[in-house]
Design a protein around this motif. Structure first.
Motif, mmCIF file in Angstrom:
data_model
loop_
_atom_site.group_PDB
_atom_site.id
_atom_site.type_symbol
_atom_site.label_atom_id
_atom_site.label_comp_id
_atom_site.label_asym_id
_atom_site.label_seq_id
_atom_site.Cartn_x
_atom_site.Cartn_y
_atom_site.Cartn_z
ATOM 1 N N ILE A 174 56.195 38.989 10.949
ATOM 2 C CA ILE A 174 54.942 39.565 11.428
ATOM 3 C C ILE A 174 54.593 39.052 12.819
ATOM 4 O O ILE A 174 54.125 39.799 13.684
ATOM 5 N N GLU A 175 54.829 37.763 13.060
ATOM 6 C CA GLU A 175 54.515 37.184 14.365
ATOM 7 C C GLU A 175 55.359 37.821 15.461
ATOM 8 O O GLU A 175 54.893 37.997 16.589
ATOM 9 N N TYR A 176 56.598 38.177 15.130
ATOM 10 C CA TYR A 176 57.455 38.861 16.107
ATOM 11 C C TYR A 176 56.813 40.173 16.559
ATOM 12 O O TYR A 176 56.781 40.483 17.755
ATOM 13 N N HIS A 177 56.288 40.932 15.620
ATOM 14 C CA HIS A 177 55.699 42.230 15.963
ATOM 15 C C HIS A 177 54.377 42.067 16.710
ATOM 16 O O HIS A 177 54.018 42.901 17.548
ATOM 17 N N ARG A 178 53.682 40.977 16.433
ATOM 18 C CA ARG A 178 52.465 40.706 17.204
ATOM 19 C C ARG A 178 52.826 40.417 18.659
ATOM 20 O O ARG A 178 52.197 40.935 19.584
ATOM 21 N N GLU A 179 53.856 39.609 18.873
ATOM 22 C CA GLU A 179 54.296 39.295 20.224
ATOM 23 C C GLU A 179 54.809 40.548 20.933
ATOM 24 O O GLU A 179 54.584 40.742 22.133
ATOM 25 N N LEU A 180 55.505 41.401 20.190
ATOM 26 C CA LEU A 180 55.998 42.643 20.774
ATOM 27 C C LEU A 180 54.840 43.542 21.207
ATOM 28 O O LEU A 180 54.883 44.161 22.277
ATOM 29 N N GLY A 181 53.799 43.588 20.370
ATOM 30 C CA GLY A 181 52.617 44.371 20.719
ATOM 31 C C GLY A 181 51.938 43.844 21.971
ATOM 32 O O GLY A 181 51.551 44.614 22.862
ATOM 33 N N LEU A 182 51.805 42.527 22.061
ATOM 34 C CA LEU A 182 51.204 41.913 23.247
ATOM 35 C C LEU A 182 52.066 42.150 24.487
ATOM 36 O O LEU A 182 51.549 42.394 25.582
ATOM 37 N N TYR A 183 53.370 42.077 24.305
ATOM 38 C CA TYR A 183 54.305 42.329 25.422
ATOM 39 C C TYR A 183 54.092 43.732 25.978
ATOM 40 O O TYR A 183 54.015 43.938 27.196
ATOM 41 N N HIS A 184 53.980 44.706 25.087
ATOM 42 C CA HIS A 184 53.755 46.094 25.504
ATOM 43 C C HIS A 184 52.422 46.230 26.242
ATOM 44 O O HIS A 184 52.363 46.814 27.329
ATOM 45 N N LEU A 185 51.362 45.672 25.663
ATOM 46 C CA LEU A 185 50.039 45.823 26.274
ATOM 47 C C LEU A 185 49.947 45.102 27.616
ATOM 48 O O LEU A 185 49.320 45.610 28.557
ATOM 49 N N HIS A 186 50.580 43.947 27.737
ATOM 50 C CA HIS A 186 50.594 43.254 29.035
ATOM 51 C C HIS A 186 51.295 44.100 30.090
ATOM 52 O O HIS A 186 50.953 44.036 31.277
ATOM 53 N N GLY A 187 52.263 44.892 29.657
ATOM 54 C CA GLY A 187 53.009 45.704 30.611
ATOM 55 C C GLY A 187 52.276 46.942 31.082
ATOM 56 O O GLY A 187 52.499 47.411 32.202
ATOM 57 N N VAL A 188 51.393 47.488 30.235
ATOM 58 C CA VAL A 188 50.764 48.766 30.585
ATOM 59 C C VAL A 188 49.287 48.642 30.967
ATOM 60 O O VAL A 188 48.722 49.565 31.567
ATOM 61 N N CYS A 189 48.648 47.527 30.642
ATOM 62 C CA CYS A 189 47.200 47.413 30.835
ATOM 63 C C CYS A 189 46.792 47.121 32.286
ATOM 64 O O CYS A 189 47.498 46.450 33.034
ATOM 65 N N THR A 190 45.631 47.629 32.635
ATOM 66 C CA THR A 190 44.953 47.255 33.878
ATOM 67 C C THR A 190 44.255 45.919 33.635
ATOM 68 O O THR A 190 44.276 45.382 32.516
ATOM 69 N N ILE A 191 43.615 45.377 34.656
ATOM 70 C CA ILE A 191 42.841 44.137 34.480
ATOM 71 C C ILE A 191 41.747 44.360 33.431
ATOM 72 O O ILE A 191 41.522 43.515 32.555
ATOM 73 N N LYS A 192 41.091 45.508 33.518
ATOM 74 C CA LYS A 192 40.059 45.864 32.530
ATOM 75 C C LYS A 192 40.660 45.903 31.125
ATOM 76 O O LYS A 192 40.062 45.388 30.168
ATOM 77 N N GLY A 193 41.835 46.480 31.016
ATOM 78 C CA GLY A 193 42.492 46.577 29.721
ATOM 79 C C GLY A 193 42.857 45.216 29.160
ATOM 80 O O GLY A 193 42.692 44.956 27.967
ATOM 81 N N MET A 194 43.362 44.329 30.019
ATOM 82 C CA MET A 194 43.759 43.001 29.554
ATOM 83 C C MET A 194 42.562 42.182 29.089
ATOM 84 O O MET A 194 42.672 41.392 28.152
ATOM 85 N N GLU A 195 41.429 42.349 29.726
ATOM 86 C CA GLU A 195 40.226 41.656 29.278
ATOM 87 C C GLU A 195 39.865 42.109 27.868
ATOM 88 O O GLU A 195 39.469 41.310 27.024
ATOM 89 N N TYR A 196 40.031 43.408 27.631
ATOM 90 C CA TYR A 196 39.733 43.945 26.310
ATOM 91 C C TYR A 196 40.726 43.410 25.284
ATOM 92 O O TYR A 196 40.358 43.049 24.159
#
Length: 202
Positions: A174-196
């Motif tokens: 499960i932790e692997y998939h959490r890290e994968l999700g964070l990896y994806h969001l860090h790659g696509v998010c704006t500064i506003k998105g990352m704060e969220y």
């Protein structure tokens, strides 16, 4: 209200998903539903017919959709978080043999099921990315087609033995998939998105 045939299909798929197709008998399905096996045969000719209709049902009624009533109103990040939770739940309750059984005993159905799921998943990811861009949460310069195509293929093929790049324990971690999700969001998010993300991705 759902009819009895749909109930049988949904419970059958749940059992197939958890234990594999070959391991589940018509008696198991009848027992789970609290009905007689004869009642099942009023709707399906045999187990093969039930399997075929269950696969068709799953193709047309996906277990998860970014467009579902439950999450369509959420912003793109919250939608993706719901997707992550769904993936974790699926991994926790899945059985490896269902893919093997489908590929070996129902190859034509497997090919249709896999290709349809892949295409649908990619389209939904594309819509999620576009939504995030419109909301100012995802970067407008990202290549939506490439990202959605890569993610869809990764998730749909991660457990394929002939292209296996992860250990089985990684796939179920499960932790692997959490890290994968964070990896994806860090790659696509704006500064506003990352704060969220920092405040909401737990």
């Amino acid at each position: 209200m759902k009819n009895q045939k749909v109930d049988i299909i949904e419970i059958s798929w749940e059992l197939f998903f958890q234990f594999g197709i070959k391991s589940v008998t018509m008696d198991d399905i009848a027992s789970k539903l609290g009905i007689s096996k004869k009642t099942i045969y009023q709707h399906f000719k045999n187990k093969n017919d039930l399997v075929e209709q269950a696969i068709e049902w799953q193709i047309n009624h996906p277990l998860f959709s970014f467009q579902s009533e439950e999450i369509s109103h959420l912003n793109a990040i919250d939608q993706y978080i719901e997707f992550y939770k769904f993936i974790v739940n699926q991994i926790a309750n899945s059985c490896e043999s269902i893919r093997y059984d489908l590929r070996k005993y129902y190859p034509k159905l497997w090919n249709k099921f896999h290709l349809t799921k892949l295409t649908t998943f990619q389209n939904e990811l594309s819509q999620n990315l576009e939504k995030g861009i419109q909301e100012g949460l995802f970067r407008p310069e990202i290549n939506v087609e490439w990202i959605s195509k890569t993610m869809a293929r990764f998730y749909m093929n991660m457990a394929e033995s002939d292209t296996l790049i992860l250990e089985k324990e990684d796939i179920s971690n499960i932790e692997y998939h959490r890290e994968l999700g964070l990896y994806h969001l860090h790659g696509v998010c704006t500064i506003k998105g990352m704060e969220y993300v920092k405040n909401n991705f737990k």
